[in-house]
Write a protein that holds these residues in place. Sequence first.
Motif, PDB file in Angstrom:
ATOM      1  N   GLY A  85       0.810  -1.215   0.000  1.00 29.45           N
ATOM      2  CA  GLY A  85       0.000   0.000   0.000  1.00 29.45           C
ATOM      3  C   GLY A  85       0.841   1.261   0.000  1.00 29.45           C
ATOM      4  O   GLY A  85       0.540   2.230  -0.725  1.00 29.45           O
ATOM      5  N   VAL A  86       1.907   1.271   0.800  1.00 31.55           N
ATOM      6  CA  VAL A  86       2.801   2.432   0.822  1.00 31.55           C
ATOM      7  C   VAL A  86       3.467   2.620  -0.534  1.00 31.55           C
ATOM      8  O   VAL A  86       3.545   3.742  -1.065  1.00 31.55           O
ATOM      9  N   SER A 127      -4.733   0.144   3.602  1.00 33.18           N
ATOM     10  CA  SER A 127      -4.026  -1.069   3.179  1.00 33.18           C
ATOM     11  C   SER A 127      -3.793  -2.050   4.321  1.00 33.18           C
ATOM     12  O   SER A 127      -3.401  -3.194   4.064  1.00 33.18           O
ATOM     13  N   CYS A 128      -4.020  -1.656   5.565  1.00 37.49           N
ATOM     14  CA  CYS A 128      -3.689  -2.525   6.693  1.00 37.49           C
ATOM     15  C   CYS A 128      -4.922  -3.083   7.404  1.00 37.49           C
ATOM     16  O   CYS A 128      -4.838  -3.502   8.549  1.00 37.49           O
ATOM     17  N   GLY A 132       3.988   5.660  -5.292  1.00 36.23           N
ATOM     18  CA  GLY A 132       4.155   5.662  -6.743  1.00 36.23           C
ATOM     19  C   GLY A 132       3.127   6.540  -7.437  1.00 36.23           C
ATOM     20  O   GLY A 132       3.463   7.293  -8.358  1.00 36.23           O
ATOM     21  N   LEU A 133       1.862   6.446  -7.007  1.00 38.86           N
ATOM     22  CA  LEU A 133       0.816   7.287  -7.594  1.00 38.86           C
ATOM     23  C   LEU A 133       1.051   8.756  -7.298  1.00 38.86           C
ATOM     24  O   LEU A 133       0.731   9.623  -8.120  1.00 38.86           O
ATOM     25  N   ALA A 134       1.617   9.056  -6.126  1.00 39.58           N
ATOM     26  CA  ALA A 134       1.922  10.451  -5.794  1.00 39.58           C
ATOM     27  C   ALA A 134       3.076  10.977  -6.646  1.00 39.58           C
ATOM     28  O   ALA A 134       3.061  12.132  -7.080  1.00 39.58           O
ATOM     29  N   SER A 176       3.462   6.527   8.383  1.00 37.63           N
ATOM     30  CA  SER A 176       2.755   7.440   7.478  1.00 37.63           C
ATOM     31  C   SER A 176       2.879   8.885   7.954  1.00 37.63           C
ATOM     32  O   SER A 176       3.103   9.797   7.142  1.00 37.63           O
ATOM     33  N   LEU A 177       2.741   9.112   9.259  1.00 41.60           N
ATOM     34  CA  LEU A 177       2.873  10.474   9.781  1.00 41.60           C
ATOM     35  C   LEU A 177       4.288  11.012   9.575  1.00 41.60           C
ATOM     36  O   LEU A 177       4.481  12.186   9.242  1.00 41.60           O
TER      37      LEU A 177
END
Length: 519
Positions: free
Chosen positions: A440-441, A468-469, A446-448, A514-515
Motif C-alpha cells: 500500500g505504501v 491497506s492494513c 508511486g501514484l503520488a 505514514s505520519l
Amino acid sequence: MLSVGQLIWVSCRPLIRLVLCVGCGFAITKADIFPAVAARGAGQIMLNIALPCLMASKVIPAFDSSNIKALGPLVLVALSYEIIGIAMAWIVQQIFWVPHRFRFGILVAGGWGNYGDIPTNVIMFITGAAPFNGTSDQTLSVAYISAFLLVFFITLFPLGAHRWIAMDYVGPEVEDDEIRKTQKLRWKAFFSGKWLRDVTNVVNLWGQRPKAILEVEREEMGNIESPTAKGTIQSTGNDNPAPPLRFSPRHKIDQGKCVSFHLDDTATETAISPTGSFEVGTFRATPSVVTVTPIEIVSSAKDEILPKSFVPKPRTSSVKRRLLRAVNMAFMFFRSSLESPASLSIIVSFIISLVPPLKALFVPGVPGTHIPSAPDGLPPLSFLIDTASFIGAASVPLGLICLGSALARLKLPSGQWNKLPLGAIGGLAVGKILIMPVLGVLICQGLANVGVIDKGDKVLRFVCIFFSCLPTATTQVFLTQVYSGTGTAEHLSAFLIPQYILMFISMTALTAYSLQLLF
C-alpha cells in the motif's frame, strides 16, 4: 516534525479507544446481556440511520469542484487493494490446503477489508488533531472514506462478489483429509522434478479433483447414458429464479441443492450482521431444492413414434427470453443494492456537494451563490446537516460495540488445532496484515510521484495508505451464516481472529510511518 515517542503515542491513542469500545461489546455479549437479536437491531440502526447521516454530514461540506478530482485516485486505490488481496488469497490457496467449504470464501476474505468502523474511528481521531488541521481535515477524511465504502458496497453486492461465499456450499462434501492428500500429491509431483520432463502431467495433477467429487461425476455420467431418462427440473421456493450462479469447473453442482437469489417486491430487507460492520444488500437468500435429471436423449426409436410432420420448434427465442430475464434480474438487483440507505446517502451527497446552488442550501459561504438565509443567519437547510452530524456521531461507537459482540460469538474448535489449516490461516494473516501495508505504501507513493495523487493533499495520502492494513470484513461472518444453511461460520472464525490480533501491531507501525512520511 514529531519525535519517535510522539509518533508512537499518536498512533496508539486511537487504537486504545478502539480496543476499549470493542471490549465493551465483547464483555456484554459474554455476560449474556447483549443477545444476538439486540446486536442485529443495533446494527440495523447503525447501517440504516447513523452511517448515512455520518456520510452526508461530512461529504456535503467537504467536497466541491476543487477537490472532487480526488475521487478518481480513491476509487483506483480501493480497487487495487481488492484485486491485490484476491490475488494474494489465491496464492495462499495454491500453496496451503484450504477447507472445501472455504475454497471461494478465502478469496472474499482476502479482497474485502473492514472499511467501516475501524478506519473511521482511527482516521477521524488522527486527522482531528495535530499534526493535521483539526476539524476541517477530519471532515475531509470522512468524505474520502466514503469513496472506499462506496467501492466496497458496489463490488461486494451489486457486482456479485458475495456469490463466491454461496458457491462454497454448492457441491458434495469433501473431507479435509482428502484435500490434504491431494495437496501433498501436488507438491510431491512439483518437487520431484517430473515437471521438467512432462509439464502436462503436472498441470493435470495440479487440477486434479478430490475422489469424492469424481465419484459423484461418474454417477451422473452413468445416468446420462440411459436413453429412457426424462429431463425434468423441479424447483420449489422461487417461481422466478434469478440468474444462475456460475461455478468453477472444478466443483460440480451437488445434485439437488443450491442457493437462489431473488428480489422480494413486498418486503425488502437490508442484510446486516451482528458485527455492526457495514453489511449491505437488499436481497433475500432462500435455499431452494432443485432436482436435476439429465435431458432426454432423442433416439431413433423415439423418432419412429413421432409423426412425420413433427418439426422441433427452434429454441432460440426461449434462450433469448432466459438471457433477457437474467439480465433484467441482475439489473434489478444492482439497482436495489445502490438504493440501500448508505449507498444512496453517499451518491446523493456527492451530487449536492458538486452543485453550488444545492450546496448553498446546506452549507454557508459557497462562492458564486446567493441563497436567502434563515432567521439565524445560516442557510435554510443547515439544520439538516446539524441533525445528521448529531445522529452520525453514534455510528462509530455503535459499530465497534457490535464488532466486539460478533468477535465474542466466533467459536474456535477447542482441542483440534492440528486439524485447522494453520498454513492458510497464517499465510492470509501475514499477507493481508503485514505484506499488504508495504504494498500500500509503495502504491500510494508511486501514484503520488506520477501525479495521480496530489502530493500536497496529506489527508488523501494518509487515508489511501491507512486502508491497506485492514483485516477481513466482518461482513463476511453474516454472509457465511446465511449461505451455510446452519447459521455458522466455523471456518471463517479461524481466519478472522489472528488478523484482528496482528492488526494492532501493524496499524500502529503503519500510522507512525505514514505520519513521519507526510510530515
